[in-house]
Design a protein around this motif. Sequence first.
Motif, PDB file in Angstrom:
ATOM      1  N   GLU A 288       3.649   0.031  -5.392  1.00  0.00           N
ATOM      2  CA  GLU A 288       2.737  -0.189  -4.268  1.00  0.00           C
ATOM      3  C   GLU A 288       2.907   0.881  -3.202  1.00  0.00           C
ATOM      4  O   GLU A 288       3.996   1.426  -3.014  1.00  0.00           O
ATOM      5  N   PRO A 289       1.835   1.191  -2.509  1.00  0.00           N
ATOM      6  CA  PRO A 289       1.871   2.288  -1.532  1.00  0.00           C
ATOM      7  C   PRO A 289       2.544   1.887  -0.225  1.00  0.00           C
ATOM      8  O   PRO A 289       2.747   0.714   0.057  1.00  0.00           O
ATOM      9  N   MET A 290       2.866   2.895   0.569  1.00  0.00           N
ATOM     10  CA  MET A 290       3.346   2.672   1.937  1.00  0.00           C
ATOM     11  C   MET A 290       2.138   2.566   2.867  1.00  0.00           C
ATOM     12  O   MET A 290       1.069   3.100   2.569  1.00  0.00           O
ATOM     13  N   PHE A 291       2.327   1.881   3.982  1.00  0.00           N
ATOM     14  CA  PHE A 291       1.321   1.844   5.052  1.00  0.00           C
ATOM     15  C   PHE A 291       1.966   2.423   6.298  1.00  0.00           C
ATOM     16  O   PHE A 291       3.010   1.947   6.740  1.00  0.00           O
ATOM     17  N   ARG A 292       1.347   3.465   6.840  1.00  0.00           N
ATOM     18  CA  ARG A 292       1.903   4.120   8.027  1.00  0.00           C
ATOM     19  C   ARG A 292       0.802   4.363   9.053  1.00  0.00           C
ATOM     20  O   ARG A 292      -0.364   4.505   8.677  1.00  0.00           O
ATOM     21  N   THR A 293       1.190   4.455  10.310  1.00  0.00           N
ATOM     22  CA  THR A 293       0.217   4.882  11.322  1.00  0.00           C
ATOM     23  C   THR A 293       0.252   6.409  11.428  1.00  0.00           C
ATOM     24  O   THR A 293       1.246   7.051  11.101  1.00  0.00           O
ATOM     25  N   ALA A 294      -0.866   6.979  11.887  1.00  0.00           N
ATOM     26  CA  ALA A 294      -0.989   8.431  12.001  1.00  0.00           C
ATOM     27  C   ALA A 294      -0.002   8.968  13.034  1.00  0.00           C
ATOM     28  O   ALA A 294       0.392   8.259  13.961  1.00  0.00           O
ATOM     29  N   GLU A 295       0.418  10.222  12.850  1.00  0.00           N
ATOM     30  CA  GLU A 295       1.414  10.822  13.746  1.00  0.00           C
ATOM     31  C   GLU A 295       0.821  11.829  14.730  1.00  0.00           C
ATOM     32  O   GLU A 295       1.329  12.011  15.818  1.00  0.00           O
ATOM     33  N   LEU A 296      -0.247  12.520  14.308  1.00  0.00           N
ATOM     34  CA  LEU A 296      -0.730  13.639  15.125  1.00  0.00           C
ATOM     35  C   LEU A 296      -1.733  13.217  16.189  1.00  0.00           C
ATOM     36  O   LEU A 296      -1.992  13.943  17.141  1.00  0.00           O
ATOM     37  N   VAL A 297      -2.328  12.053  16.006  1.00  0.00           N
ATOM     38  CA  VAL A 297      -3.230  11.427  16.974  1.00  0.00           C
ATOM     39  C   VAL A 297      -4.272  12.418  17.507  1.00  0.00           C
ATOM     40  O   VAL A 297      -5.124  12.864  16.766  1.00  0.00           O
ATOM     41  N   ASN A 298      -4.192  12.813  18.789  1.00  0.00           N
ATOM     42  CA  ASN A 298      -5.291  13.571  19.399  1.00  0.00           C
ATOM     43  C   ASN A 298      -5.422  15.004  18.884  1.00  0.00           C
ATOM     44  O   ASN A 298      -6.475  15.609  19.013  1.00  0.00           O
ATOM     45  N   ASP A 299      -4.349  15.561  18.327  1.00  0.00           N
ATOM     46  CA  ASP A 299      -4.370  16.959  17.894  1.00  0.00           C
ATOM     47  C   ASP A 299      -4.823  17.129  16.446  1.00  0.00           C
ATOM     48  O   ASP A 299      -4.991  18.252  15.970  1.00  0.00           O
TER      49      ASP A 299
END
Length: 322
Positions: A288-299
């Motif tokens: 099963e995959p990982m779930f992560r939030t984005a790191e770079l956001v505005n850039d």
Amino acid sequence: MHAIGIDIGGTKIAGGVVDENGVILTAERVPTPTGHGSAITDAVVAMIERLAIGRPVGAAGVAAPGFVDAAQSTIYYTPNIPWRNEPLRQNLLARLPHLDITVDNDANAAGWAEYRFGAGRGLTDMTMLTIGTGVGGAIIVDGRLLRGGFGAAGEIGHLRLVPGGLLCGCGARGCIEQYGSGRALLRFANELADAGGVGLVLAEARREHGELDGVIVGDLIQAGDPGAIQALQRLGRHVGETCASLSAVLDPQVFVIGGGVAAAGDLLLDPIRAAYATTLPARGFRPEPMFRTAELVNDAGVVGAADLARSHATAAAEPSGR
Ligand SMILES: [Zn+2]
């Protein structure tokens, strides 16, 4: 090679010089000109010229909302800018002939940045959903950005989730965008407040302010209000079910969740994971995959557009080609 990335948004144009590691060396932003599309082209040219002064820049990538062809050249359609079949790459090359220029969809550029330098780095297969006002998508398969035969692949927001469901801005009904976007979160919050029962604070805020907006709901989520969190969980369930369907087709190693709503972190990821677990085909018999939030956001748009342009220029310079 340093490359310039430009991200054309509805209200602002952001740009920067980006190095090989995805670091922005210098950045600037201007308001997006209104009216004729040529004013935006002029603003982009001027920004690239300013950013390139005194720097060894070989390529420039431009990210724009809307549908871009697979050759990274023509914008078929953008919702907020009067561009229809706009040959943006040719128009820019005519005025900036010393640069290698590419044009990409903004969600694809942001997804590419996460894949190269953010939450997807070191992997080969990543699917990103950007939960903002709408739902954007980007798909990396085997280390490559999936553009599709005509350039319009990765529009995850317009997958049908509910047959005969709510009318979407795209003209279809029941798209995930109507159930998994920031706009949907506000609808859920207002519905829950009107229904009473949960979230006394949510209902009070509704009485006090009328229509609940993103700032109020975001603050209530951060404060742990049960009603606001229930609205977020409802959104997360829809997103998790969508991810399970996407796994059946794409089988990514990681789902990256970006956009303003992703600031909720695990409060959002947990219901996504829970809905995914109950919906995934053949669960228990597959990785099963990982779930992560984005790191770079505005850039992300600027960094991704620059890196896609650098990749294009590097591939063009290789005698063997690809
Ligand atoms: Zn739609």
